[in-house]
Design an enzyme around this catalytic site. Structure first.
Site, PDB file in Angstrom:
ATOM      1  N   SER A 155     -28.815 -14.506 -22.621  1.00 54.68           N
ATOM      2  CA  SER A 155     -27.386 -13.438 -23.618  1.00 54.68           C
ATOM      3  C   SER A 155     -28.225 -12.423 -23.766  1.00 54.68           C
ATOM      4  O   SER A 155     -28.913 -11.756 -22.923  1.00 54.68           O
ATOM      5  CB  SER A 155     -27.096 -13.998 -25.014  1.00 54.68           C
ATOM      6  OG  SER A 155     -26.297 -12.837 -25.809  1.00 54.68           O
ATOM      7  N   ASP A 208     -16.887 -16.474 -20.828  1.00 55.89           N
ATOM      8  CA  ASP A 208     -17.476 -15.454 -21.607  1.00 55.89           C
ATOM      9  C   ASP A 208     -17.354 -14.246 -21.655  1.00 55.89           C
ATOM     10  O   ASP A 208     -16.978 -13.547 -21.318  1.00 55.89           O
ATOM     11  CB  ASP A 208     -19.332 -15.725 -20.568  1.00 55.89           C
ATOM     12  CG  ASP A 208     -20.144 -15.178 -21.350  1.00 55.89           C
ATOM     13  OD1 ASP A 208     -20.188 -15.159 -22.240  1.00 55.89           O
ATOM     14  OD2 ASP A 208     -20.920 -15.904 -20.795  1.00 55.89           O
ATOM     15  N   HIS A 224     -19.900 -18.955 -24.200  1.00 56.62           N
ATOM     16  CA  HIS A 224     -21.220 -18.363 -23.947  1.00 56.62           C
ATOM     17  C   HIS A 224     -21.953 -19.138 -24.607  1.00 56.62           C
ATOM     18  O   HIS A 224     -23.404 -18.487 -23.343  1.00 56.62           O
ATOM     19  CB  HIS A 224     -21.268 -17.031 -24.817  1.00 56.62           C
ATOM     20  CG  HIS A 224     -22.430 -15.988 -24.703  1.00 56.62           C
ATOM     21  ND1 HIS A 224     -22.217 -15.523 -24.005  1.00 56.62           N
ATOM     22  CD2 HIS A 224     -23.153 -15.496 -25.367  1.00 56.62           C
ATOM     23  CE1 HIS A 224     -23.750 -14.449 -23.915  1.00 56.62           C
ATOM     24  NE2 HIS A 224     -24.026 -14.404 -25.225  1.00 56.62           N
TER      25      HIS A 224
END
Length: 283
Positions: A95, A233, A260
């Protein structure tokens, strides 16, 4: 603890073996390493190194909001690498951590031997487009609650928090109930960092990295690179495919049942992919 620009940060080294170590770069910004504890499963083959970035988790929490920039974060990562004497190491960034890892690899000469970009982005403007599209696919009541409370500045309300929970359970982690490590990470989050760098939420990015974009620089990444994406995601898989296409020789893996966090959502396949990639590039 390690001294970095702006304060002191906590780190942990675990495991060992013949494989080269992995430096784990967490997301957020401001969501500490706890949710990535799944990577300790790889510690039977190599050392896994975690750290909580400044302002969250077990690290120092300075009140100076001028610290929360990409440039200072890169300097922090470099300080961690140097203080721990890391050389010939793998980088895993998830991320925001994937964004930071890309910027670090582009700007800093280090002893890194590979890069894994997990469920991340290479452009905030592109991410804003992704989030707008995904928000439009939520049910009408959830969309309305998000828009209404963000406009009114009432994002601490129960209705807004319920709407964000719907988003998170759809695009962040689809495992029910959420595992302890993810709950621990949110309990230790540094909200000020996120709010300064992003804003109140992903839906309206107005912070210090609002214009961040390295898409046109990705061709300069020469490290062996693994790009991970989740079918559901918020960091859309088509964008991750573009990141893969721009990094010569990179490997792309799509996790069909993940959003994610494939290390939580599809642990067996995640471990298999990571072990094979890391072994191949231990050199």
């Amino acid at each position: 603890m390690i001294a970095v620009p702006g304060g002191n940060v906590w780190f942990k080294r675990t495991g060992g073996g013949a494989g080269r170590p992995v430096l784990v770069v967490h997301g957020g910004p401001g969501l500490p390493h706890d949710y990535l504890r799944s990577l300790e499963r790889l510690a039977d083959e190599r050392e896994i190194v975690f750290w909580d970035q400044l302002g969250c988790g077990r690290s120092g929490r300075p009140s100076n909001t001028a610290l929360w920039t990409m440039e200072r974060s890169v300097a922090e990562m470099d300080s961690v690498v140097r203080a721990l004497g890391l050389n010939g190491f793998h980088i895993f960034g998830n991320s925001w951590g994937g964004m930071l890892a890309q910027q670090y690899v582009l700007d800093v000469s280090s002893g890194a031997v590979s890069l894994t970009i997990s469920n991340s982005i290479a452009s905030i403007p592109r991410f804003s487009e992704m989030v707008a599209r995904l928000k439009s696919e939520l049910d009408r009541d959830t969309q309305s609650a998000i828009a209404r409370h963000e406009a009114a500045g009432t994002t601490s309300s129960a209705e807004y928090q319920a709407a964000i929970r719907t988003w998170n359970e759809t695009y962040l982690c689809r495992v029910r109930p959420w595992p302890t490590e993810l709950l621990d990470a949110f309990a230790g989050m540094g909200a000020e960092i996120f709010e300064t760098m992003f804003g109140a939420s992903d839906f309206h990015i107005v912070g210090t990295i609002r214009d961040w974009d390295v898409l046109d620089r990705l061709s300069a990444i020469a490290l062996p690179t693994l790009v991970l994406a989740g079918r559901f995601d918020e960091c859309a898989p088509d964008h991750m495919r573009e990141v893969h296409r721009r990094i010569a020789g990179s490997q792309f893996e799509l996790f069909e049942s993940s959003s994610h966090m494939p290390f939580i959502e599809e642990p067996d396949r995640f471990d298999r992919v990571m072990r094979e990639f890391l072994r191949r590039h231990d050199g």
